[in-house]
Design an enzyme around this catalytic site. Structure first.
Site, PDB file in Angstrom:
ATOM      1  N   TYR A 134      -8.035  80.279  33.875  1.00 39.42           N
ATOM      2  CA  TYR A 134      -7.038  80.920  34.522  1.00 39.42           C
ATOM      3  C   TYR A 134      -7.033  80.619  35.853  1.00 39.42           C
ATOM      4  CZ  TYR A 134      -5.786  83.170  30.225  1.00 39.42           C
ATOM      5  OH  TYR A 134      -5.309  83.344  28.950  1.00 39.42           O
ATOM      6  N   ARG A 180      -5.055  77.353  36.090  1.00 41.58           N
ATOM      7  CA  ARG A 180      -3.927  77.446  35.758  1.00 41.58           C
ATOM      8  C   ARG A 180      -2.943  78.145  36.837  1.00 41.58           C
ATOM      9  NH1 ARG A 180      -2.379  75.990  30.294  1.00 41.58           N
ATOM     10  NH2 ARG A 180      -0.637  77.589  30.159  1.00 41.58           N
ATOM     11  N   HIS A 193       3.508  89.184  28.629  1.00 44.32           N
ATOM     12  CA  HIS A 193       2.185  88.621  28.379  1.00 44.32           C
ATOM     13  C   HIS A 193       1.364  88.553  30.003  1.00 44.32           C
ATOM     14  CE1 HIS A 193       2.862  86.620  24.348  1.00 44.32           C
ATOM     15  NE2 HIS A 193       2.976  88.113  24.301  1.00 44.32           N
ATOM     16  N   CYS A 242      -9.372  94.552  38.409  1.00 42.46           N
ATOM     17  CA  CYS A 242     -10.753  95.027  38.067  1.00 42.46           C
ATOM     18  C   CYS A 242     -10.761  95.354  36.776  1.00 42.46           C
ATOM     19  CB  CYS A 242     -11.436  96.234  38.729  1.00 42.46           C
ATOM     20  SG  CYS A 242     -12.994  96.286  38.164  1.00 42.46           S
ATOM     21  N   CYS A 296     -15.356  93.464  42.015  1.00 38.18           N
ATOM     22  CA  CYS A 296     -14.331  94.549  42.594  1.00 38.18           C
ATOM     23  C   CYS A 296     -15.163  95.292  43.527  1.00 38.18           C
ATOM     24  CB  CYS A 296     -14.100  95.711  41.339  1.00 38.18           C
ATOM     25  SG  CYS A 296     -13.318  96.956  42.097  1.00 38.18           S
ATOM     26  N   GLY A 341      11.724  77.702  23.388  1.00 40.64           N
ATOM     27  CA  GLY A 341      10.483  77.231  23.667  1.00 40.64           C
ATOM     28  C   GLY A 341       9.438  77.790  23.193  1.00 40.64           C
ATOM     29  N   THR A 342       9.375  78.628  22.152  1.00 38.79           N
ATOM     30  CA  THR A 342       8.445  79.367  21.498  1.00 38.79           C
ATOM     31  C   THR A 342       8.366  79.189  19.997  1.00 38.79           C
ATOM     32  OG1 THR A 342       7.555  81.614  21.089  1.00 38.79           O
ATOM     33  CG2 THR A 342      10.046  81.580  21.091  1.00 38.79           C
ATOM     34  N   PRO A 395      12.504  71.624  19.943  1.00 33.81           N
ATOM     35  CA  PRO A 395      12.753  70.273  19.172  1.00 33.81           C
ATOM     36  C   PRO A 395      12.237  70.258  17.974  1.00 33.81           C
ATOM     37  CG  PRO A 395      11.742  70.159  21.319  1.00 33.81           C
ATOM     38  CD  PRO A 395      11.848  71.699  20.970  1.00 33.81           C
ATOM     39  N   GLU A 396      11.289  71.583  17.615  1.00 36.34           N
ATOM     40  CA  GLU A 396      10.434  71.794  16.370  1.00 36.34           C
ATOM     41  C   GLU A 396      11.176  72.924  15.539  1.00 36.34           C
ATOM     42  OE1 GLU A 396       8.183  69.445  15.442  1.00 36.34           O
ATOM     43  OE2 GLU A 396       7.989  68.553  17.488  1.00 36.34           O
TER      44      GLU A 396
HETATM   45  N1  APR Z   1      11.940  72.621  25.135  1.00 36.45           N
HETATM   46  C1  APR Z   1      11.906  73.359  24.129  1.00 36.45           C
HETATM   47  N2  APR Z   1      10.879  73.667  23.092  1.00 36.45           N
HETATM   48  C2  APR Z   1       9.736  72.981  23.432  1.00 36.45           C
HETATM   49  C3  APR Z   1       9.625  71.930  24.199  1.00 36.45           C
HETATM   50  C4  APR Z   1      10.708  71.493  24.847  1.00 36.45           C
HETATM   51  N3  APR Z   1      10.662  70.641  26.194  1.00 36.45           N
HETATM   52  N4  APR Z   1       8.291  71.354  24.076  1.00 36.45           N
HETATM   53  C5  APR Z   1       7.820  72.166  23.130  1.00 36.45           C
HETATM   54  N5  APR Z   1       8.616  73.339  22.913  1.00 36.45           N
HETATM   55  C6  APR Z   1       8.401  74.041  21.675  1.00 36.45           C
HETATM   56  C7  APR Z   1       7.162  73.703  20.548  1.00 36.45           C
HETATM   57  O1  APR Z   1       7.871  73.013  19.666  1.00 36.45           O
HETATM   58  C8  APR Z   1       6.738  75.210  20.157  1.00 36.45           C
HETATM   59  O2  APR Z   1       7.486  75.619  19.231  1.00 36.45           O
HETATM   60  O3  APR Z   1       7.837  75.222  22.327  1.00 36.45           O
HETATM   61  C9  APR Z   1       6.857  75.977  21.636  1.00 36.45           C
HETATM   62  C10 APR Z   1       5.589  76.068  22.121  1.00 36.45           C
HETATM   63  O4  APR Z   1       4.808  77.039  21.423  1.00 36.45           O
HETATM   64  P1  APR Z   1       3.463  77.913  21.587  1.00 36.45           P
HETATM   65  O5  APR Z   1       2.748  76.860  22.564  1.00 36.45           O
HETATM   66  O6  APR Z   1       2.800  78.437  20.575  1.00 36.45           O
HETATM   67  O7  APR Z   1       3.890  78.721  22.864  1.00 36.45           O
HETATM   68  P2  APR Z   1       4.584  80.231  22.867  1.00 36.45           P
HETATM   69  O8  APR Z   1       5.190  80.569  21.571  1.00 36.45           O
HETATM   70  O9  APR Z   1       4.842  80.784  24.096  1.00 36.45           O
HETATM   71  O10 APR Z   1       3.130  81.242  22.525  1.00 36.45           O
HETATM   72  C11 APR Z   1       3.149  82.562  22.508  1.00 36.45           C
HETATM   73  O11 APR Z   1       0.662  82.726  22.542  1.00 36.45           O
HETATM   74  O12 APR Z   1      -0.766  81.268  23.540  1.00 36.45           O
HETATM   75  C12 APR Z   1      -0.384  82.520  23.312  1.00 36.45           C
HETATM   76  O13 APR Z   1       0.001  84.517  24.985  1.00 36.45           O
HETATM   77  C13 APR Z   1      -0.016  83.017  24.592  1.00 36.45           C
HETATM   78  O14 APR Z   1       2.487  83.651  25.427  1.00 36.45           O
HETATM   79  C14 APR Z   1       1.795  82.869  24.714  1.00 36.45           C
HETATM   80  C15 APR Z   1       2.035  83.081  23.068  1.00 36.45           C
END
Ligand code: APR
Length: 242
Positions: free
Chosen positions: A53, A56, A107, A115, A141, A181-182, A208-209
């Site tokens: 962490y 990051r 999150h 602490c 702490c 992006g999730t 994209p996926e």
């Molecule tokens: N633009 C849009 N989406 C994108 C891009 C992009 N340039 N690049 C990747 N992605 C998509 C991927 O296809 C995927 O579906 O972003 C998503 C990322 O997924 P994760 O890595 O699972 O991220 P997230 O959904 O934020 O994860 C949720 O899980 O790791 C824990 O607590 C952490 O907050 C996080 C939570």
């Protein structure tokens, strides 16, 4: 029009913040992401989790928001938009740095520390990390000698009440929810689009996926965040077929 945005790691990937699931070649590739981000991982290997962490934390300070973050921040000035609420699962601060005002972090944050024993906030010094290091000793702490941890919500922990309630409120009144992006795998955040859909809102997925949301979203845009978001509002009438 009220807009809510639910963002995940994909929006920050284009700024150079690797997700756990993407970081296949880095120092951390051999670790299960759940180990680096869970209460069990912290209990068993606090030095490893702290080093991950802290790396990051420093990395995010060196990267910049991208066109996706900037587009979301600019939506507040778009004619006809009365409100933009940003709900993010990301622990970076790129939405804020792009100019978004109301950002609800579900999150936690890479920029807050507390602490692990007494919960008091830690604002003391942090080690500098120029290169990723596998293990670093967390600070202690001053009040109770407990270990200092990042204020991140790990697997196995509940979401903080206030941002979660703000997220539910924002999604409940939104006319449009943009989910960007999730992977939609981690609950309860992944349940927010269903709240919007049940209230009759338009849900637009930008990814994209394909994800579990792709089948139920009103519209799915298979593009990256930085490509899709800057023109999204202009494209809205066409996307909605009107
Ligand atoms: N633009 C849009 N989406 C994108 C891009 C992009 N340039 N690049 C990747 N992605 C998509 C991927 O296809 C995927 O579906 O972003 C998503 C990322 O997924 P994760 O890595 O699972 O991220 P997230 O959904 O934020 O994860 C949720 O899980 O790791 C824990 O607590 C952490 O907050 C996080 C939570």
């Amino acid at each position: 029009m009220r807009i809510a945005v639910l963002s995940g790691a994909g929006i920050s990937a284009e700024s150079g913040v690797p997700t756990f699931r993407d970081d296949k070649n880095g120092l951390w590739a051999r670790f299960d992401p759940y180990e680096l981000s869970s209460t069990r991982g912290w209990a068993e290997h606090p030095e490893r989790v702290w080093a991950w962490y802290l790396w990051r934390h420093h990395l995010v300070q060196r990267v910049q928001p991208n066109d996706g973050h900037r587009a979301v921040a600019a939506w507040g000035n778009h004619p006809g938009v009365t409100d933009v609420a940003v709900i993010t699962q990301n622990v970076d601060n790129l939405h804020e740095r792009a100019g978004s005002a109301a950002v609800h972090h579900l999150h936690g944050s890479l920029f807050e520390f507390r602490c692990d024993s007494c919960g008091s906030r830690y604002t003391g010094p942090l080690q500098d990390v120029d290169e990723p290091t596998l293990e670093l000793t967390p600070p202690v702490c001053a009040l109770c000698a407990g270990l200092i941890r990042p204020s991140i919500v790990w697997f196995g922990e509940p979401l903080p009440e206030r941002p979660w309630q703000a997220a539910v409120d924002a999604v409940s009144i939104a006319d449009v929810l943009v989910v960007v992006g999730t992977s939609g795998l981690v609950y309860p955040a992944a349940g927010l689009p269903d709240i919007a859909l049940s209230r009759g809102a338009v849900v637009i997925e930008v990814n994209p996926e394909a994800t579990p949301l792709s089948g139920t979203a009103t519209v799915t845009i298979r593009e990256s965040a930085s490509t899709a978001l800057p023109t999204l509002l202009e494209r809205l009438p066409v996307l909605l077929g009107g």
